[in-house]
Design an enzyme around this catalytic site. Sequence first.
Site, PDB file in Angstrom:
ATOM      1  N   GLY A  22       0.835  -1.207   0.000  1.00  0.00           N
ATOM      2  CA  GLY A  22       0.000   0.000   0.000  1.00  0.00           C
ATOM      3  C   GLY A  22       0.860   1.244   0.000  1.00  0.00           C
ATOM      4  O   GLY A  22       2.051   1.191  -0.320  1.00  0.00           O
ATOM      5  N   ASN A  23       0.280   2.375   0.342  1.00  0.00           N
ATOM      6  CA  ASN A  23       1.046   3.624   0.440  1.00  0.00           C
ATOM      7  C   ASN A  23       0.389   4.533   1.475  1.00  0.00           C
ATOM      8  O   ASN A  23      -0.660   4.202   2.033  1.00  0.00           O
ATOM      9  CB  ASN A  23       1.182   4.287  -0.935  1.00  0.00           C
ATOM     10  CG  ASN A  23      -0.159   4.669  -1.511  1.00  0.00           C
ATOM     11  OD1 ASN A  23      -0.838   5.562  -1.005  1.00  0.00           O
ATOM     12  ND2 ASN A  23      -0.576   3.969  -2.570  1.00  0.00           N
ATOM     13  N   TYR A  24       0.999   5.691   1.735  1.00  0.00           N
ATOM     14  CA  TYR A  24       0.582   6.557   2.838  1.00  0.00           C
ATOM     15  C   TYR A  24      -0.588   7.494   2.522  1.00  0.00           C
ATOM     16  O   TYR A  24      -0.931   8.329   3.345  1.00  0.00           O
ATOM     17  CB  TYR A  24       1.760   7.418   3.298  1.00  0.00           C
ATOM     18  CG  TYR A  24       2.878   6.639   3.940  1.00  0.00           C
ATOM     19  CD1 TYR A  24       2.650   5.878   5.078  1.00  0.00           C
ATOM     20  CD2 TYR A  24       4.161   6.674   3.411  1.00  0.00           C
ATOM     21  CE1 TYR A  24       3.678   5.174   5.677  1.00  0.00           C
ATOM     22  CE2 TYR A  24       5.195   5.972   3.999  1.00  0.00           C
ATOM     23  CZ  TYR A  24       4.950   5.221   5.140  1.00  0.00           C
ATOM     24  OH  TYR A  24       5.972   4.528   5.725  1.00  0.00           O
ATOM     25  N   SER A  25      -1.185   7.383   1.357  1.00  0.00           N
ATOM     26  CA  SER A  25      -2.286   8.301   1.020  1.00  0.00           C
ATOM     27  C   SER A  25      -3.422   8.185   2.043  1.00  0.00           C
ATOM     28  O   SER A  25      -3.849   7.087   2.385  1.00  0.00           O
ATOM     29  CB  SER A  25      -2.819   7.965  -0.376  1.00  0.00           C
ATOM     30  OG  SER A  25      -3.985   8.708  -0.630  1.00  0.00           O
ATOM     31  N   ALA A  90      -3.925   7.553  -5.077  1.00  0.00           N
ATOM     32  CA  ALA A  90      -2.533   7.112  -5.184  1.00  0.00           C
ATOM     33  C   ALA A  90      -2.574   5.615  -5.482  1.00  0.00           C
ATOM     34  O   ALA A  90      -2.667   4.778  -4.575  1.00  0.00           O
ATOM     35  CB  ALA A  90      -1.794   7.392  -3.880  1.00  0.00           C
TER      36      ALA A  90
END
Length: 212
Positions: A22-25, A90
């Site tokens: 995943g990512n930090y969005s 994102a």
Amino acid sequence: GKRIMITAGPTYEKIDPVRFIGNYSSGKMGFALAEECARRGAEVTLIAGPVNVQCTMNNVQRVDVESCQQMYDAAVHAFPQMDAAILCAAVADFRPAEVADQKIKRVGKTMDIHLVPNPDIAAELGRMKREGQTLVGFALETNDEQQNAQHKLEKKNLDFIVLNSLRNEGTCFKSDENQISIISRKAKKDYDKKAKADVARDIIDELVKNLS
Ligand code: C5P
């Protein structure tokens, strides 16, 4: 009365039943855009990845998804009925080639996950775009910001692109503030750092200029 679709948040790409890439969005920018559109009387379709933000406006129809493929399916399905789409999510560029159906055990000293490319939602909507529809993208860059954003604008057939740079401290992911530039084929406009709700107002002002 305009119909606007917005993608927001990260995507999660499953590795096994308990892990993902995943990512930090946080989804905050996309949700601020949805609320600003709804406040001005649009019918909003908000396609959201896994986020912890709420939207309380009643002319926002929220579609929750997890992976890029699910976001792609929802966006491609909804886009033909839209006047505009803002692609704020994102999205993970790659996903694991295989999803293990049981939790992967620790074996050996290293581990490799083979990744395969995800579809590019923005590029697909750029291909589908018909006369009268407006397509807006985001670009989050760490270097060569303007050149990269300009390239994406053309490659994905966007009408304008909102650029934010990780060089601006206290903006982007998780933050309540953002500092953007808006790049169209003709012009570039730089904005001050401000609350995401105010940034959303600037972006929708620009969108309104493009809507017929
Ligand atoms: O190429 P890059 O990921 O930097 O482009 C960013 C823009 O493309 C954003 O508007 C993002 O939401 C969109 N995008 C997408 N689908 C992807 C990757 C990016 O819609 N698979």
